[in-house]
Every structure is written in C-alpha cells, then in structure tokens.
Design a protein around this motif. Structure first.
Motif, short mmCIF file in Angstrom:
data_model
loop_
_atom_site.label_atom_id
_atom_site.label_comp_id
_atom_site.label_asym_id
_atom_site.label_seq_id
_atom_site.Cartn_x
_atom_site.Cartn_y
_atom_site.Cartn_z
N SER A 101 0.82 -1.21 0.00
CA SER A 101 0.00 0.00 0.00
C SER A 101 0.86 1.26 0.00
O SER A 101 1.96 1.27 0.56
CB SER A 101 -0.87 0.01 1.25
N HIS A 189 -2.52 2.47 -4.57
CA HIS A 189 -3.00 3.78 -4.11
C HIS A 189 -4.48 3.60 -3.75
O HIS A 189 -4.85 2.53 -3.31
CB HIS A 189 -2.63 4.85 -5.14
N ASN A 190 -5.32 4.61 -3.91
CA ASN A 190 -6.68 4.48 -3.37
C ASN A 190 -7.57 3.68 -4.32
O ASN A 190 -8.07 4.22 -5.31
CB ASN A 190 -7.27 5.85 -3.08
N VAL A 205 -12.25 6.50 1.66
CA VAL A 205 -13.18 7.62 1.47
C VAL A 205 -14.17 7.39 0.33
O VAL A 205 -15.32 7.82 0.40
CB VAL A 205 -12.38 8.94 1.31
N PHE A 222 -13.76 16.37 4.28
CA PHE A 222 -12.94 16.94 5.34
C PHE A 222 -11.95 17.97 4.80
O PHE A 222 -11.73 18.07 3.60
CB PHE A 222 -12.16 15.85 6.07
N ARG A 229 -5.35 12.59 -3.96
CA ARG A 229 -5.10 11.16 -3.94
C ARG A 229 -5.07 10.66 -5.38
O ARG A 229 -5.52 11.33 -6.29
CB ARG A 229 -6.22 10.41 -3.20
N ASP A 292 -4.51 11.82 9.23
CA ASP A 292 -4.54 11.88 7.76
C ASP A 292 -3.33 12.59 7.20
O ASP A 292 -2.83 13.57 7.77
CB ASP A 292 -5.80 12.63 7.28
C1 UD1 Z 1 -6.68 4.81 2.13
C2 UD1 Z 1 -6.88 3.68 3.09
C3 UD1 Z 1 -5.62 2.97 3.32
C4 UD1 Z 1 -5.13 2.43 1.99
C5 UD1 Z 1 -4.98 3.57 1.03
C6 UD1 Z 1 -4.61 3.08 -0.33
C7 UD1 Z 1 -8.47 3.55 4.90
C8 UD1 Z 1 -9.04 4.18 6.12
N1 UD1 Z 1 -7.44 4.18 4.33
O1 UD1 Z 1 -5.82 5.76 2.74
O2 UD1 Z 1 -5.78 1.89 4.22
O3 UD1 Z 1 -3.93 1.77 2.11
O4 UD1 Z 1 -6.19 4.31 0.93
O5 UD1 Z 1 -5.58 2.24 -0.87
O6 UD1 Z 1 -8.93 2.53 4.44
N2 UD1 Z 1 -12.10 11.94 4.00
C9 UD1 Z 1 -13.18 12.81 3.85
N3 UD1 Z 1 -14.41 12.42 4.32
C10 UD1 Z 1 -14.62 11.21 4.92
C11 UD1 Z 1 -13.52 10.33 5.08
C12 UD1 Z 1 -12.28 10.72 4.60
O7 UD1 Z 1 -13.04 13.90 3.31
O8 UD1 Z 1 -15.76 10.92 5.30
C13 UD1 Z 1 -10.79 12.37 3.51
C14 UD1 Z 1 -9.68 12.19 4.52
O9 UD1 Z 1 -9.62 13.30 5.36
C15 UD1 Z 1 -8.46 12.04 3.63
C16 UD1 Z 1 -9.00 11.41 2.36
O10 UD1 Z 1 -10.41 11.55 2.41
O11 UD1 Z 1 -7.95 13.31 3.32
C17 UD1 Z 1 -8.66 9.95 2.18
O12 UD1 Z 1 -9.11 9.22 3.27
P1 UD1 Z 1 -9.04 7.61 3.37
O13 UD1 Z 1 -9.56 6.99 2.14
O14 UD1 Z 1 -9.67 7.22 4.66
O15 UD1 Z 1 -7.48 7.32 3.63
P2 UD1 Z 1 -6.16 7.32 2.76
O16 UD1 Z 1 -5.17 8.02 3.60
O17 UD1 Z 1 -6.31 7.85 1.39
#
Ligand code: UD1
Length: 338
Positions: A101, A189-190, A205, A222, A229, A292
């Motif tokens: 990851s 990545h995501n 997210v 947020f 990403r 984050d």
């Molecule tokens: C995510 C995964 C991580 C994985 C990576 C790559 C989770 C929690 N995180 O990391 O395990 O290795 O992708 O695939 O599974 N946000 C909002 N609103 C929300 C939730 C989040 O705006 O309701 C924002 C957060 O503040 C952050 C962004 O979205 O800036 C990404 O969040 P998230 O997908 O949780 O985590 P990653 O750090 O990208």
C-alpha cells in the motif's frame, strides 16, 4: 500457472481471481470467508503443493480504530504473511505477488522553493484547527508544492495498518533473499470500484461517500477538499497483479506504485460521485482527522516501464461506473482493500 490467491473472496481479491482466470491461470482460493485462514499452517500446507505462485491479498485493512486493534493487525498481516512465506519455502514455491500500500510512505513528496525535496512530518493539531491544511517545510515553514512519490522514497508508516504492510514487504524481501524467490510488492494507491466494502470505520473515502449518497446523505468532505489522492480502479489493480506474475528478479523484492497516474482531490471525487447519482451535493466541513496525510500521489513510471502496467480506466469513466455499482460487505481479517 497454478496460483494460490489469498483473500480470494475480498473486494480486490475477487477481481484478481477473475483477471487470473481470464488469462488462463488456475486459481486456488484461500479466504477466511470460506473458513480458511492464512495463519493456519495446516490449511496453507494443504493448498501449496503444485502451486507455481502465490498472490497474497489477504489482510486486515483500513486505518484501525485505536491501539486495541494492534494485536489483530499484527496477527493477520504480519504473522499471517510469515506463516505463508515459511510454507512457500517448504513447498518450494518461488514466486510471490504481495498486496502492499501507498500508506508505507506516510505523507507524500513535496518540494520547497528553498530546500528542494523535503518530507514534512505530521501536521500539528494547532495548524489543522486553524484551517492550515497544507504541510510546511520542516526547514523554513514555507508552503510546499506536492510532487509524485517514487518507490525509493523513505518509508514512514504512520498507523498500525501501514506498519504491518511495511513489515510484510520486509518479510517478503527476507524470504526472497534466503530462498532465491521472486517477490513483487504492489503499493496500491486508493483503490475503488464495484464490490468495494460499504461504510465502516475501516473504509476508504470513496466507499464512505458512495454509502452516504446511497442513503441520501451528503458526502462530508474533510479539510477544504483540496487533499490529493490517486484513485485507481480495482480492475486495473487486478491487471497489475496479473502482469506482476511475469516480472521481478530472483532473490529480491521489487516494489511498484499501482496508481492511475491521474491525481484528483477528495473534493473532486465527492463531486463526481454526487453528480452521477443526482445529489445530494457534497458538504466541505473543514473537519479533520489527525492521522490523515494531506497529499499522496504516485509516480507510476516504474510500473509502466518494468511491468508494462498502465491503468486503463480513467477517473470520469470509473466514477460513473462506481456511482451505480453495488457495494460489498466488509469482513475484517481478509483482503477487502489494500
Ligand atoms: C486509504 C486507506 C488505506 C489504503 C490507502 C490506499 C483507509 C481508512 N485508508 O488511505 O488503508 O492503504 O487508501 O488504498 O482505508 N475523507 C473525507 N471524508 C470522509 C472520510 C475521509 O473527506 O468521510 C478524507 C480524509 O480526510 C483524507 C482522504 O479523504 O484526506 C482519504 O481518506 P481515506 O480513504 O480514509 O485514507 P487514505 O489516507 O487515502
């Protein structure tokens, strides 16, 4: 090839199974949903004879809720991988593709006008509370320009999940060195796409926004929504696993960013999904989570050159499909994401 696929029933694993079978491989699936655990030596020993390669997707995913989660992460991800590698050595299976990851990097790469390439530490609660979301130069506190992160960036795992993913890479490198085996770590990545687990404390997210929209609620974006990403489609990730089976070098582990190469902000992602579903409009809340990172976008070049991997599903097309696709149910302790 005959391939042992761990986490075969999970979000990413089920797409990997499909891609492998379409390419003519024989897939032996292992998944806790089917009652098989990668930590169970007897199960692994029974499945490995005759296997040419292992594609290891099984993992406990997400950020974790608190330190009470540490033993589970360490057990599922670190101990599970150790059991698997030891068994591979016993059965002389010499090829491994590992789901890693981008979280192993921590914060993304940045350039400072004065100090060049820098790696800022965690953002302070005081800055975040004031709405100062961009990390600052550790040398002069000046604003920074985000840059794509390459695989050689130093690791900086910032949570239990990230730490266990990095430990998996280290264990796999160990195994490769000692057995002459070939290990390829795919730093996802995501990942998003059909079957992504719905909203839980462990969800990424894209799933959270998609679940909110399905329930008629506005996605809560947020910070200021400007965090970047690389959202990569799960079928592209499955293809990356397929091509990784033919790459690598005996005796070593090679890591690749698996990304779309087309970074977008979290705000843009919320907008795209909301637009496809006809609302409700996302709300930018200014709320933040201390753990984050601000921006993390990939340099996809190494995977392009060495694996011949290039994501094919673009952001607009992928989000359109995802907006209408059905979501899956999460089952912690197996591959559902990376
Ligand atoms: C995510 C995964 C991580 C994985 C990576 C790559 C989770 C929690 N995180 O990391 O395990 O290795 O992708 O695939 O599974 N946000 C909002 N609103 C929300 C939730 C989040 O705006 O309701 C924002 C957060 O503040 C952050 C962004 O979205 O800036 C990404 O969040 P998230 O997908 O949780 O985590 P990653 O750090 O990208």
């Amino acid at each position: 090839m005959r391939i042992l696929l761990t986490g075969a029933a999970g979000f990413i694993g089920s797409h990997v199974a499909e891609a492998l079978e379409e390419a003519g491989h024989e897939v032996v699936g292992l998944d806790v949903r089917a009652g098989d655990d990668v930590r169970n030596v007897a199960v692994v020993d029974q499945l490995l004879p005759g296997v040419d390669a292992v594609v290891h997707q099984a993992a406990k995913v997400g950020l974790g809720v608190d330190v009470a989660d540490l033993p589970d992460y360490a057990s599922a991800n670190v101990y599970g991988t150790a059991v698997l590698l030891a068994a591979m050595a016993r059965h002389d299976v010499r090829r491994l593709v590992l789901a890693s990851s981008m979280v192993v990097y921590g914060e993304g790469a940045y350039n400072c006008a004065r100090h060049g390439r820098v790696r800022p530490g965690a953002r302070t609660a005081a800055d975040l509370a004031e709405g100062l979301f961009e990390p600052r130069c550790p040398g002069c506190a000046a604003p920074l320009t985000p840059a794509p992160i390459g695989e050689d960036a130093p690791a900086d795992p910032r949570n239990a999940y990230a730490t266990t993913k990095l430990a998996q890479e280290h264990l796999a490198a160990n195994w490769a060195r000692e057995t002459g085996g070939t290990a390829v770590a795919l730093r996802y990545h995501n990942v998003y796409g059909p079957g992504m687990p719905r909203d839980t404390p462990y969800s990424g997210v894209a799933a959270i926004f998609r679940s909110a929209l399905e329930a008629g609620r506005a996605p809560q974006v947020f910070e200021d929504g400007g965090q970047r990403r690389d959202f990569v489609h799960v079928r592209d990730v499955a293809q990356a696993n397929l091509v990784a089976l033919d790459s690598g070098m005996g005796g070593t582990l090679v890591a690749y960013n698996i990304a779309s190469g087309e970074p977008h902000t979290v705000g843009e992602m919320a907008q795209a999904l909301a637009a496809e579903r006809g609302g409700p409009e996302p709300v930018v809340t200014g709320a933040y989570r201390l753990g984050d990172v601000r921006h993390i976008v990939a340099a996809p070049d190494r995977a392009a050159v060495e694996l011949g991997f290039q994501a094919r599903i673009g952001f607009a097309e992928g989000m359109k499909e995802f907006a209408a696709a059905s979501l899956g149910d999460i089952h912690q302790g197996e591959a559902t994401s990376a």
